[in-house]
Enzyme design. Sequence first.
Site, PDB file in Angstrom:
ATOM      1  N   CYS A  89       0.845  -1.186   0.000  1.00 38.40           N
ATOM      2  CA  CYS A  89       0.000   0.000   0.000  1.00 38.40           C
ATOM      3  C   CYS A  89       0.888   1.247   0.000  1.00 38.40           C
ATOM      4  O   CYS A  89       2.105   1.162   0.113  1.00 38.40           O
ATOM      5  CB  CYS A  89      -0.934  -0.014   1.205  1.00 38.40           C
ATOM      6  SG  CYS A  89      -0.095   0.312   2.762  1.00 38.40           S
ATOM      7  N   CYS A 130      -5.012 -17.405  20.529  1.00 39.04           N
ATOM      8  CA  CYS A 130      -4.591 -16.367  19.588  1.00 39.04           C
ATOM      9  C   CYS A 130      -3.219 -15.815  19.948  1.00 39.04           C
ATOM     10  O   CYS A 130      -2.779 -14.814  19.383  1.00 39.04           O
ATOM     11  CB  CYS A 130      -5.616 -15.231  19.537  1.00 39.04           C
ATOM     12  SG  CYS A 130      -5.885 -14.408  21.122  1.00 39.04           S
TER      13      CYS A 130
END
Length: 382
Positions: free
Chosen positions: A4, A340
């Site tokens: 990006c 996680c």
Amino acid sequence: MELCSVYDKCGGCNKLDIAYEDQLKEKEEHSLQIFKDKEVKIENYKGIKPSPELYHYRNKMEYTFGDEYKGGPLNLGMKGRKMKFNVYYTKDCKIADNDFNDILIYTREYFKELGFSHRNYRSHIGYLRHLSLRSGKNTGQLMVHLSTDLTDENDKAVETWAEGLQKLQLDGKIVSIIHSKTDRKANVLQVDEMRVLYGNDYYIDKIDDLEFKIGPMSFFQTNTKGAEVLYNTALEYAENAEKVFDLYSGTGTIASLLSKKAKKIYAVELVEEAVQAAKENAEKNGINNVEFHAGDVKEIVEKLPEPDYVVVDPPRVGLHKNVVKYLNNKKFDKIIYVSCNPTTLAENLRDMKKIYKVKELTFMDMFPHTRHLESVALLEKR
């Protein structure tokens, strides 16, 4: 690989310039080293599963209003990797849902043209705070949530912004536009007042064949397609049973999926709002064999009948030490641990290794182009 325009500045991801195969290898080696350092033995390591989508996989983004440099023009995007007060314009983000970029561009230009101020988290003055965007990857539904200070005089301008959103040409369909207000000092999305400008105060997404109603502050896995792989990996260990515990159950995703395999599931979650959402989701899906409990895991489980096995899916800090003590004392035949955070998972397994062995371990890359990783561990009583 796709980069990006602010990759070297934004703090949203840090591995876009690394080939995906190399990302997986790096994450795998790093995580396995953590287990080695914690002296946790894994009997059967099953490898790392890739994300089904590598780009635009995120179904939730929380953007901040600010400026790229002190006194600069209004910006909307992500905070910097090192400069935490700088905000970078992420108009072409490669991990966010494609529609999010279009909504972000429109929102920044609209409020910039009006000359609205952004929140200064040093002086705690300024109107615009955050923009939270969520999407149902399997339904195409979109939620837009604008957070401002408590000022009422700009309400009409915000309503006009919401009308403009509905005219955007998007792949998905906006079903909820929310305006919330708060004057709290912390630079995080919080809600003290809320009004629905369009549609509902929720949107719908699906995991496998189950539908989930998701509110503006509800927890839901940020990679929907990856979550399907993660949960199905965990469910491979979930054989048919009479009673099962689902601890840290959130909005009831795992409990709802487990309902097909167990006669009775006791789901425990601390956050009352999440428990209420879980009940609504279960009812929506015609599930009637899950009993949801709101409260501290350690206190609730002592009041419930003993299960055949336990599923845990704690937050990043891992299992509370009292929950680890409870699991060790009970000596369950099996525990399915969804994590996680490999570090806190390894720490918990180290503290449980006198009672439980790690029969199998699988990594799941839910977060391409970042350092984060999910895991599924099967524990069996020694």
